[in-house]
Write an enzyme that holds these catalytic residues in place. Structure first.
Site, mmCIF file in Angstrom:
data_model
loop_
_atom_site.group_PDB
_atom_site.id
_atom_site.type_symbol
_atom_site.label_atom_id
_atom_site.label_comp_id
_atom_site.label_asym_id
_atom_site.label_seq_id
_atom_site.Cartn_x
_atom_site.Cartn_y
_atom_site.Cartn_z
ATOM 1 N N ASP A 80 -23.210 -70.972 -56.095
ATOM 2 C CA ASP A 80 -21.871 -70.393 -56.090
ATOM 3 C C ASP A 80 -21.580 -69.656 -57.400
ATOM 4 O O ASP A 80 -22.028 -70.062 -58.471
ATOM 5 C CB ASP A 80 -20.854 -71.516 -55.879
ATOM 6 C CG ASP A 80 -19.431 -71.024 -55.810
ATOM 7 O OD1 ASP A 80 -19.113 -70.287 -54.868
ATOM 8 O OD2 ASP A 80 -18.632 -71.381 -56.695
ATOM 9 N N GLU A 94 -24.691 -66.288 -54.510
ATOM 10 C CA GLU A 94 -23.435 -65.606 -54.216
ATOM 11 C C GLU A 94 -23.121 -64.771 -55.456
ATOM 12 O O GLU A 94 -22.555 -65.267 -56.421
ATOM 13 C CB GLU A 94 -22.305 -66.597 -53.935
ATOM 14 C CG GLU A 94 -21.033 -65.898 -53.478
ATOM 15 C CD GLU A 94 -19.759 -66.473 -54.066
ATOM 16 O OE1 GLU A 94 -18.683 -66.131 -53.579
ATOM 17 O OE2 GLU A 94 -19.841 -67.252 -55.037
#
EC number: 2.4.1.18
Length: 695
Positions: free
Chosen positions: A368, A421
């Site tokens: 993330d 990401e």
């Protein structure tokens, strides 16, 4: 012989020899009985008269190997969880629990728990030289004991009580103690899956990911969470029915705040207790694997929350975070940023990643907020960031960490996937580290996602003026190994659901949504769809309640679900749609210039696998509500082109305008191809065709 016990009325050796209390203190001391050798046992009588006999923790020698400490200090201990934390084991012939914690700026560290009244005076730990690691073996301690560490900072004298950073299980929030977890002995049944995983060529296989938040996918009748085992069966049944190949879980690493969706992690080595015990999560993964479904975990090494009982200011100093707030604080999220330049912190994070891949058989990690790690000035005002040693805004320590993370995980767990990401144009995110890349397996294509949703949000009458938003992405489509994500971030915080982001009346919204999915599943790249999108949920995602499953009582939602199932089947069954997702030779425009009719068409090609190529697939997409009759399309081969999928089928809730199952190619050169077919393009719909022997 001296014993300190503030809760004892009397202390004696097991043979009855008493240790007198030193006047005015809680020390008991006296000469050792003749012939006594370690490990010996002491009988302690508490002030209420209860007696307890156990080995003396301080009769045992150090339990941590020097080699582990050496590797940890050098930043090369990629399995640090094997010696730090709480580990039930036998030491010097006696069963117990070995505790170890890294706290280099503490002058005193104690184990506190439900076994010593949470009193830091009872079990002070010993420090192991200059390593900053403290350890203590407590004999006879049972599995399931609750514990924390009490630390006193050497400079300020502040006393802190912290949960174990390496805990493998924690209490249910809001409680935060770690739990002594026995060594895993789960009987896995996924040997075939794990063997195949090591051999998989993920670049050329179909990967279609169903993104799930376990706390809000489904819930019990009373609104409470379902457990891992129940979720395993329900999710697997649903995923098999819809054809996804993988489940991606929003973080199930332990976290205190439900509203963070798991992205503010405090337990990097423990599945959250909200849904059950660690073995229950192992069962979840095992059940998925036994049914041919991979499991990917969202993992958050970019930042961590400020909770005062967790990692923040761990030993009274910024230990896991960077000391300079210009590098150690994330202003937007109110969280702290890891100090990626510190060996022990890198060990902590790398060990966490490997732990999930090894211990829980996780097939991949989605990392993330990578952009926030790469840039020192990420979301910061002028003057609120510190340049690197070269004067730039690149976080050199984070770059080095990510390269090391990918190098180690891919080396030790071949076949696993580490996805980024990453929302910027940082180059070579998915290129090998030996070429200067970051080494990720895949990267989310945020640019394609943003352009596509922006385009789809336009009224069809205006789409001709935004045609470049459909075609621009192909300029960089093969610069990285991309995943095409319609994720949780796109259906929350006022963005509305995908269905309600589509323009028009009810029929047009559903037609646009079906068209959007056809575009996603035929465009180069692996696929990702957030839960609820597969049946066209109308409401925004609400993490505090289950999905609106009741909408499946309505035909249009049933049609979307059937379409997603058929798109997944088509994606798996047609090699041209998945074998070359990352190779420019697997894609060719047929026509990308039809702006007036807001239509695009392209070929997906299989360049051959094991020396044998399979037929191509042609996709034609009509982004207007106007049917296009006698639409001539150039194709590369003669013969019969079967209509493999038409999103306007009544099966999906459309008008059933199409091509009667297929068309014959004519020897009419068109669009640079020697043959062509004449089609009827349904409104707001996509059609997929491929050549075959005949009807």
């Amino acid at each position: 012989m001296r014993v300190y016990d503030p809760h004892a009325e009397a202390v004696a050796f097991e043979d009855g020899t008493k240790l007198p209390r030193r006047p005015g203190s809680d020390f008991f001391e006296g000469p050792l009985p003749a012939g006594l050798s370690a490990p010996y046992r002491l009988r302690r009588t508490s002030q209420d008269g209860a007696a307890h006999t156990a080995h003396d923790p301080y009769a045992f020698g150090p339990a941590l190997p020097d080699y582990d400490l050496h590797l940890f200090g050098e930043g090369r201990h990629y399995h640090a969880q094997r010696f730090l934390g709480a580990h039930p084991l036998e030491h010097e012939g006696v069963p117990g629990v070995r505790f170890a914690v890294w706290a280099p700026n503490a002058e005193r560290v104690s184990v506190v728990g439900d076994f010593n009244r949470w009193d830091g005076r009872c079990h002070p730990m010993r420090v192991r030289g200059g390593s900053g690691v403290w350890e203590l073996f407590i004999p006879g301690l049972p599995d399931g004991s609750l514990y924390k560490f009490e630390l006193r900072n050497r400079d300020s004298g502040a006393v802190l009580v912290k949960t174990d950073p390496y805990g493998r299980r924690y209490q249910l929030r809001p409680d935060s103690a770690a739990v002594v977890e026995p060594p895993a002995d789960y009987a896995w049944n996924d040997r075939e899956w794990m063997a195949a995983r090591r051999e998989d060529q993920w670049q050329s296989i179909p990967i279609s990911i169903y993104e799930v938040h376990l706390g809000s996918w489904q819930r019990a009748g009373d609104g409470s969470f379902l457990d891992y085992r129940t979720l395993a069966h329900r999710l697997v049944d649903h995923v098999l029915a819809t054809g996804f190949t993988h489940i991606e879980l929003l973080p199930i690493t332990e976290h205190p705040f439900d509203g963070s969706w798991g992205y503010q992690t405090t337990g990097y080595f423990a599945p959250t207790t909200r849904f059950g015990a660690p073995d229950d999560f192992r069962y979840f993964v095992d059940h998925c694997h036994r049914h041919g479904i991979g499991v990917i975990l969202d993992w958050v090494p970019a930042h961590f929350p400020r909770d005062d009982w967790a990692l923040a200011n761990f030993d009274g100093t910024p230990l896991y975070e960077h000391a300079d707030p210009r590098r150690g604080e994330h202003r937007d999220w109110g969280t702290l940023i890891f100090n990626f330049g510190r060996n022990e912190v890198r060990n902590f994070l790398t060990a966490s990643a490997l732990y999930w891949l090894e211990e829980f058989h996780i097939d991949g990690l989605r990392v993330d907020a990578v952009a926030s790690m790469l840039y020192l000035d990420y979301s910061r005002d002028e003057g609120d960031w510190v340049p690197n040693i070269h004067g730039g805004n690149e976080n050199l320590e984070a770059i080095d960490f990510l390269q090391e993370l990918n190098r180690i995980t891919h080396g030790e767990q071949p076949g696993t996937m580490i996805m980024a990401e990453e929302s910027t144009s940082w180059p070579q995110v998915t290129r090998p580290t030996w070429l200067g890349g970051l080494g990720f397996t895949m990267k989310w294509n945020m640019g394609w996602m943003h352009d596509t949703l922006t385009y789809m949000g336009e009224d069809p009458i205006h789409r001709r003026y935004h045609h470049d938003q459909l075609t621009f992405g192909m300029l960089y489509a093969f610069t990285e190994n991309f995943v095409l994500p319609f994720s949780h971030d796109e259906v929350v915080h006022g963005k509305r659901s995908l269905l309600w982001r589509m323009p028009g009346d009810e029929w047009q919204r559903f037609a646009n949504l079906r068209l959007l999915y056809a575009y996603q599943f035929t465009y180069p790249g692996k696929k990702l769809l957030f839960m609820g999108c597969e049946f066209g949920q109308g409401n925004e995602w609400n993490a505090e309640a289950a999905l609106d499953w009741y909408v499946l009582d309505y035909p249009l939602h049933q049609g979307v679900l059937r379409l997603v199932g058929d798109l997944n089947a088509l994606y798996r069954e047609v090699p041209a749609l998945h074998r070359h997702d990352f190779d420019e030779h697997g894609f060719a425009w047929i026509d990308c210039h039809d702006t007036e009719q807001s239509a695009i068409s392209y070929l997906r090609r299989d360049g051959g696998h094991d020396g044998e190529a399979t037929p191509p697939a042609a996709t034609v997409l009509n982004f207007t509500p106007v049917p296009r009759h006698d639409y001539r399309l150039g194709v590369p081969a003669p013969g019969y082109w079967r209509e493999r999928l038409n999103t306007d089928s009544t099966h999906y809730g459309g008008t059933n305008l199409g091509n009667g199952g297929g068309v014959w190619a004519e020897a009419v050169p068109w669009m640079g191809h020697p043959w062509s077919v004449v089609l009827t393009l349904p409104p707001l719909a996509g059609v997929v065709l491929s050549p075959e022997a005949g009807p």
